[in-house]
Motif scaffolding. Structure first.
Motif, mmCIF file in Angstrom:
data_model
loop_
_atom_site.group_PDB
_atom_site.id
_atom_site.type_symbol
_atom_site.label_atom_id
_atom_site.label_comp_id
_atom_site.label_asym_id
_atom_site.label_seq_id
_atom_site.Cartn_x
_atom_site.Cartn_y
_atom_site.Cartn_z
ATOM 1 N N UNK A 218 33.670 37.563 -25.775
ATOM 2 C CA UNK A 218 33.840 36.041 -26.094
ATOM 3 C C UNK A 218 32.155 35.943 -26.275
ATOM 4 N N UNK A 219 31.071 36.109 -25.825
ATOM 5 C CA UNK A 219 29.797 35.858 -25.962
ATOM 6 C C UNK A 219 29.243 35.773 -27.659
ATOM 7 N N UNK A 220 28.716 35.075 -27.897
ATOM 8 C CA UNK A 220 28.298 35.196 -28.760
ATOM 9 C C UNK A 220 26.491 34.346 -28.749
ATOM 10 N N UNK A 221 25.929 36.064 -28.874
ATOM 11 C CA UNK A 221 24.653 36.012 -28.932
ATOM 12 C C UNK A 221 24.640 37.177 -29.489
ATOM 13 N N UNK A 222 22.812 37.191 -29.971
ATOM 14 C CA UNK A 222 22.672 38.037 -31.189
ATOM 15 C C UNK A 222 22.024 39.449 -30.179
#
Length: 272
Positions: A218-222
């Motif tokens: 669920x991590x939202x990073x580029x």
């Protein structure tokens, strides 16, 4: 009557013409039709060439691919429809394998010239999709990148764990192991694909790697933030990243990049 020698010469000329016509019909040189390398995917190259498609589309598809590979063309969503056959020819013919081989050869030459002084802590980072594994069986059914990316259909394909190996990358992988450099697998696939990815890598012959790193669910990073962050963790743990290989620029950019980066070809999709 035509002398026997003249007949043989005429036959040779006719054969040469037929070979040239055959190569021209597919848009490939004769040597690219069958260069002796095993196919990654069972499909044969499609007809027509990028040159013909490019002239009709006003922008040559080979120039479009050049802009993609040099990271000049960015943030594109799909392969231009006019370039579907060109990309199919490139990926399934000898050109893609030849380009990949050139990258692998340079990476091996670089690795063989290293002075390894890291006390066994030298590592080399490998991406998964279109690097260690090839998803051509999937993309051949989905327009070689012309169709918009579909998370669910590609996710289902990944969970089958049947993606074939990219032989050129595997040759590099095994040579590094022989030199004492430990592979680290770093992929943008999410954690829910860990089991399928591990099984696929094992089935394809990738064993003995140090770590398999996937993106948290669920991590939202580029992609650049995630992959450079994982490389920083490796560095902070005392590992020396001597090399880094992937098919996307996001696999390679961002500090620390590693001692040297190697970009494999991939005109089928773009990850920003």
């Amino acid at each position: 009557m035509i002398p026997m020698m003249a007949k043989k010469h005429l036959a040779a000329v006719v054969l040469a013409i037929l070979l040239a016509l055959a190569a021209g019909a597919t848009g490939m040189r004769a040597s690219e039709i069958d260069d002796g390398m095993p196919l990654i995917h069972m499909l044969r190259p499609l007809l027509h060439s990028g040159g013909d498609l490019g002239r009709r589309g006003r922008v040559p598809c080979d120039s479009w691919r050049f802009a993609v590979e040099t990271n000049t063309l960015r943030d594109w969503d799909t392969v231009p429809a006019r370039c579907e056959k060109y990309v199919g020819n490139y990926m399934l013919g000898g050109h893609y394998r030849s380009d990949s081989r050139a990258v692998a050869n340079e990476a091996i030459a670089y690795a063989e010239g290293l002075n390894l002084t890291g006390q066994g802590k030298e590592v080399w980072v490998f991406d998964v999709d279109e690097t260690t594994l090839s998803n051509l069986p999937y993309y051949a059914k989905h327009g070689f990148g012309v169709e918009p990316y579909n998370w669910s259909t590609f996710g289902a394909y990944v969970k089958e764990a049947n993606a074939p190996v990219l032989p050129e990358t595997q040759r590099l992988y095994k040579r590094l192991q022989a030199l004492g450099i430990k592979p680290v697998i770093l992929t943008g696939r999410r954690e829910d694909k860990r089991e399928a990815t591990a099984n696929n890598l094992a089935a394809a012959g990738y064993t003995g790697y140090l770590k398999l790193l996937l993106k948290p669910q669920n991590v939202k990073v580029s992609s650049i933030e995630f992959k450079s962050g994982e490389r920083k963790k490796l560095q902070d743990a005392g590992y020396v990243i001597v090399g880094n290989i992937g098919d996307q620029w996001t696999d390679l950019l961002g500090e620390p990049e590693g001692g040297r980066t190697f970009k494999l070809p991939d005109p089928m999709y773009y990850i920003g």
